[in-house]
Scaffold this motif. Structure first.
Motif, PDB file in Angstrom:
ATOM      1  N   ALA A 167     -40.223 -40.735   2.544  1.00 48.84           N
ATOM      2  CA  ALA A 167     -39.597 -39.622   1.804  1.00 48.84           C
ATOM      3  C   ALA A 167     -38.085 -39.831   1.819  1.00 48.84           C
ATOM      4  O   ALA A 167     -37.440 -39.670   2.860  1.00 48.84           O
ATOM      5  CB  ALA A 167     -39.964 -38.289   2.450  1.00 48.84           C
ATOM      6  N   GLU A 170     -32.441 -37.869  -1.796  1.00 48.02           N
ATOM      7  CA  GLU A 170     -31.694 -38.347  -2.969  1.00 48.02           C
ATOM      8  C   GLU A 170     -30.336 -37.668  -3.054  1.00 48.02           C
ATOM      9  O   GLU A 170     -29.323 -38.332  -3.082  1.00 48.02           O
ATOM     10  CB  GLU A 170     -32.484 -38.072  -4.268  1.00 48.02           C
ATOM     11  CG  GLU A 170     -33.870 -38.739  -4.315  1.00 48.02           C
ATOM     12  CD  GLU A 170     -33.814 -40.245  -4.505  1.00 48.02           C
ATOM     13  OE1 GLU A 170     -32.717 -40.795  -4.681  1.00 48.02           O
ATOM     14  OE2 GLU A 170     -34.893 -40.891  -4.476  1.00 48.02           O
ATOM     15  N   ASP A 180     -30.146 -26.910  -1.674  1.00 44.94           N
ATOM     16  CA  ASP A 180     -31.191 -27.459  -2.532  1.00 44.94           C
ATOM     17  C   ASP A 180     -31.242 -28.952  -2.272  1.00 44.94           C
ATOM     18  O   ASP A 180     -30.251 -29.636  -2.489  1.00 44.94           O
ATOM     19  CB  ASP A 180     -30.758 -27.239  -3.997  1.00 44.94           C
ATOM     20  CG  ASP A 180     -31.759 -26.398  -4.727  1.00 44.94           C
ATOM     21  OD1 ASP A 180     -32.682 -25.887  -4.077  1.00 44.94           O
ATOM     22  OD2 ASP A 180     -31.598 -26.270  -5.962  1.00 44.94           O
ATOM     23  N   LEU A 182     -32.948 -32.645  -3.012  1.00 53.30           N
ATOM     24  CA  LEU A 182     -33.828 -33.418  -3.884  1.00 53.30           C
ATOM     25  C   LEU A 182     -34.290 -34.664  -3.124  1.00 53.30           C
ATOM     26  O   LEU A 182     -33.464 -35.417  -2.585  1.00 53.30           O
ATOM     27  CB  LEU A 182     -33.083 -33.822  -5.163  1.00 53.30           C
ATOM     28  CG  LEU A 182     -33.967 -34.512  -6.197  1.00 53.30           C
ATOM     29  CD1 LEU A 182     -35.034 -33.565  -6.740  1.00 53.30           C
ATOM     30  CD2 LEU A 182     -33.115 -35.064  -7.350  1.00 53.30           C
ATOM     31  N   THR A 183     -35.608 -34.866  -3.063  1.00 48.80           N
ATOM     32  CA  THR A 183     -36.143 -36.016  -2.337  1.00 48.80           C
ATOM     33  C   THR A 183     -37.053 -36.806  -3.284  1.00 48.80           C
ATOM     34  O   THR A 183     -37.408 -36.319  -4.352  1.00 48.80           O
ATOM     35  CB  THR A 183     -36.990 -35.582  -1.116  1.00 48.80           C
ATOM     36  OG1 THR A 183     -38.319 -35.267  -1.562  1.00 48.80           O
ATOM     37  CG2 THR A 183     -36.410 -34.378  -0.416  1.00 48.80           C
ATOM     38  N   SER A 184     -37.448 -38.006  -2.828  1.00 45.58           N
ATOM     39  CA  SER A 184     -38.366 -38.810  -3.644  1.00 45.58           C
ATOM     40  C   SER A 184     -39.740 -38.153  -3.739  1.00 45.58           C
ATOM     41  O   SER A 184     -40.566 -38.555  -4.547  1.00 45.58           O
ATOM     42  CB  SER A 184     -38.487 -40.212  -3.046  1.00 45.58           C
ATOM     43  OG  SER A 184     -38.935 -40.111  -1.707  1.00 45.58           O
ATOM     44  N   GLN A 185     -39.983 -37.139  -2.897  1.00 43.36           N
ATOM     45  CA  GLN A 185     -41.270 -36.436  -2.962  1.00 43.36           C
ATOM     46  C   GLN A 185     -41.135 -35.025  -3.536  1.00 43.36           C
ATOM     47  O   GLN A 185     -41.995 -34.182  -3.331  1.00 43.36           O
ATOM     48  CB  GLN A 185     -41.909 -36.385  -1.569  1.00 43.36           C
ATOM     49  CG  GLN A 185     -42.243 -37.762  -1.026  1.00 43.36           C
ATOM     50  CD  GLN A 185     -43.026 -37.713   0.278  1.00 43.36           C
ATOM     51  OE1 GLN A 185     -43.344 -36.653   0.800  1.00 43.36           O
ATOM     52  NE2 GLN A 185     -43.331 -38.884   0.814  1.00 43.36           N
ATOM     53  N   GLY A 186     -40.000 -34.765  -4.173  1.00 43.82           N
ATOM     54  CA  GLY A 186     -39.828 -33.447  -4.803  1.00 43.82           C
ATOM     55  C   GLY A 186     -38.636 -32.684  -4.252  1.00 43.82           C
ATOM     56  O   GLY A 186     -37.886 -33.188  -3.415  1.00 43.82           O
ATOM     57  N   ARG A 187     -38.489 -31.454  -4.728  1.00 36.30           N
ATOM     58  CA  ARG A 187     -37.339 -30.625  -4.370  1.00 36.30           C
ATOM     59  C   ARG A 187     -37.697 -29.707  -3.193  1.00 36.30           C
ATOM     60  O   ARG A 187     -38.811 -29.217  -3.121  1.00 36.30           O
ATOM     61  CB  ARG A 187     -36.959 -29.794  -5.595  1.00 36.30           C
ATOM     62  CG  ARG A 187     -35.619 -29.107  -5.526  1.00 36.30           C
ATOM     63  CD  ARG A 187     -35.312 -28.420  -6.855  1.00 36.30           C
ATOM     64  NE  ARG A 187     -35.025 -29.339  -7.936  1.00 36.30           N
ATOM     65  CZ  ARG A 187     -33.852 -29.930  -8.147  1.00 36.30           C
ATOM     66  NH1 ARG A 187     -32.834 -29.692  -7.334  1.00 36.30           N
ATOM     67  NH2 ARG A 187     -33.681 -30.751  -9.155  1.00 36.30           N
ATOM     68  N   ILE A 188     -36.746 -29.538  -2.261  1.00 39.44           N
ATOM     69  CA  ILE A 188     -36.980 -28.614  -1.145  1.00 39.44           C
ATOM     70  C   ILE A 188     -35.845 -27.595  -1.142  1.00 39.44           C
ATOM     71  O   ILE A 188     -34.665 -27.963  -1.191  1.00 39.44           O
ATOM     72  CB  ILE A 188     -36.990 -29.353   0.222  1.00 39.44           C
ATOM     73  CG1 ILE A 188     -38.062 -30.442   0.263  1.00 39.44           C
ATOM     74  CG2 ILE A 188     -37.202 -28.369   1.369  1.00 39.44           C
ATOM     75  CD1 ILE A 188     -38.047 -31.290   1.535  1.00 39.44           C
ATOM     76  N   SER A 189     -36.209 -26.353  -1.050  1.00 39.54           N
ATOM     77  CA  SER A 189     -35.200 -25.306  -0.934  1.00 39.54           C
ATOM     78  C   SER A 189     -35.098 -24.956   0.549  1.00 39.54           C
ATOM     79  O   SER A 189     -36.040 -24.434   1.132  1.00 39.54           O
ATOM     80  CB  SER A 189     -35.655 -24.107  -1.759  1.00 39.54           C
ATOM     81  OG  SER A 189     -34.624 -23.208  -1.838  1.00 39.54           O
TER      82      SER A 189
END
Ligand SMILES: Cc1cc2nc3c(=O)[nH]c(=O)nc-3n(C[C@H](O)[C@H](O)[C@H](O)COP(=O)(O)OP(=O)(O)OC[C@H]3O[C@@H](n4cnc5c(N)ncnc54)[C@H](O)[C@@H]3O)c2cc1C
Length: 394
Positions: A167, A170, A180, A182-189
């Motif tokens: 993971a 980014e 906020d 942004l990762t290679s596996q989606g966004r995490i708040s």
């Protein structure tokens, strides 16, 4: 429950994640590789440093004194392989004795139990060493740091956190009430971001909106090891008297926890942050390092030393000669190449190296921007510091 995203599954990231998870935070560790501790932590000398070298009062001095105890206690508690085998710093010629004695004074200022010993006593500890005088430090040890990481990751998951492998972080952006990510596996708040990305820590900081005061310059440390059957030339840890002008400790001999004896490392500029061989070149990273004025200023100051290190890196014979100064029985046929490591060293624009650990807080973010040796030894202390930054800022 505040959600904290920690970037990096090296020992600093996992220890910080553990401290935060055990304080009740909901923790997610992001690791871009497919296994824990793939970079500095999994490729280091495996020493529990006692803290004799560092500037009195610095984070390094205070945290390593505490780290020797806490890391050893953690290893005992979790059944992780370790041994307090002690260390000898040896003056191999009369001209090094004043610097050795200055080191003994510094050890005293730092509260590290140590004593100057004669050549004869040095040989009682290390029968093959060449010394005119030596400093004996009983509290220095060796440990399986990747094993520590496995245990820390277990603690994180036991406390309700998660460690995501493969993971990649980014970029991140602070919002009014959190971050906020942004990762290679989606966004995490998340509520907080903690950057423990080691060799990539300045990049992660920049991609989170920070302008770090220093950049990471990668130094590859190349190791040799004693060939089977010659390990008995070294019982514990044998170090030279360090040159106070240089950030690294000089080529040394280190017994590893698996019984092998590592020799090295030297330090040469690496053409890729995660490049472990001469032929590993990352054009973007090298161009970015060369564009940093600090690197040129550093090269101007240490040019000759740098050339010497490159020669030693290329020649087994020259490397063996450096080791023979410490243990004269070591010959060129007694050593064989062993995997290299790359050190993350933060360098300011003016060419000075950031000597101490550097941890910076921004809005809902904590960035570990310089965690070179002895940060593995001090990981539990750095973690407490990071966790305090988060709880005090919450
Ligand atoms: C050759 C060498 C010898 C050393 N010897 C010793 C010693 O004997 N004793 C000691 O105390 N210290 C020693 N050190 C220093 C010690 O190893 C480091 O201080 C420590 O390992 C730093 O840990 P870390 O977690 O900060 O970094 P790392 O172990 O490098 O971990 C950083 C992690 O972040 C991950 N990461 C980076 N970017 C991203 C991204 N974008 N997304 C997701 N993950 C990312 C990386 O993949 C990596 O797993 C040595 C270091 C080296 C290189």
């Amino acid at each position: 429950m505040p959600h904290v995203v920690v970037v990096g599954s090296g020992i600093v990231g996992l220890a910080s994640a553990r401290a935060l998870a055990q304080q009740g935070h909901d923790v997610t560790v992001l690791e871009k590789e497919e296994r824990l501790a793939s970079h500095q932590t999994g490729r280091n000398s495996g020493v529990i440093h006692s803290g004799l070298y560092y500037k009195p009062g610095s984070h390094k001095a205070l945290m390593s004194r505490a780290g020797v105890r806490s890391m050893t206690a953690y290893a005992e508690d979790r059944g992780i392989a370790h041994e307090i085998c002690g260390k000898l710093v040896v003056a191999t010629r009369e001209s090094e004795v004043p610097a050795l004695r200055a080191l003994a004074e510094r050890a005293q200022q730092n509260g590290v139990p140590s004593r100057l010993v004669s050549a004869a006593e040095a040989r009682e500890h290390e029968p093959h060493v060449a010394a005119v005088e030596a400093l004996r430090v009983d509290s220095t040890g060796i440990i399986d740091y990747p094993g520590v990481c496995v245990a820390l990751a277990e603690d994180v998951t036991e406390a309700g956190g998660q460690v995501l492998l493969g993971a990649r972080f980014e970029r991140a952006r602070s919002t009014t009430d959190g971050v906020d990510v942004l990762t290679s596996q989606g966004r995490i708040s998340a509520d907080w971001l903690v950057n423990c990305a080691g060799l990539q820590s300045d990049v992660v900081a920049q991609r989170s909106g920070l302008v770090p005061e220093a950049r990471i310059v990668p130094f590859r440390g190349e190791y040799f090891e004693l060939v089977p059957g010659r390990e008995d030339l070294v019982r514990g840890l044998i170090y030279p008297v360090p040159d106070p002008a240089l950030p690294f400790l000089g080529v040394h001999l280190t017994k590893m926890i698996n019984g092998s004896v590592h020799a090295g490392p030297n330090a040469v500029f690496a053409f890729a942050r995660e490049g472990y061989r001469w032929r590993d070149v990352n054009v973007r990273e090298t161009a970015s390092a060369l564009a940093w004025p600090g690197l040129w200023r550093l090269a101007g100051r240490f040019g000759t030393t740098g050339v010497g290190e490159v020669v030693r890196s290329a020649s087994r014979r020259v490397f063996a000669r450096s080791l023979a100064r410490l243990v004269p029985d070591i010959g060129v046929d007694d050593i064989t190449p062993s995997p290299a490591g790359v050190r993350a060293q933060a360098l300011r624009r003016d060419g000075t190296m950031v000597d101490d650990f550097l941890i910076q807080r921004a809005q809902n973010q904590v960035h570990v921007l310089n965690a070179p040796s002895p940060a593995a030894t001090c990981a539990l202390e750095i973690a407490d510091h990071v966790a305090r930054q988060v709880t005090q800022g919450a």
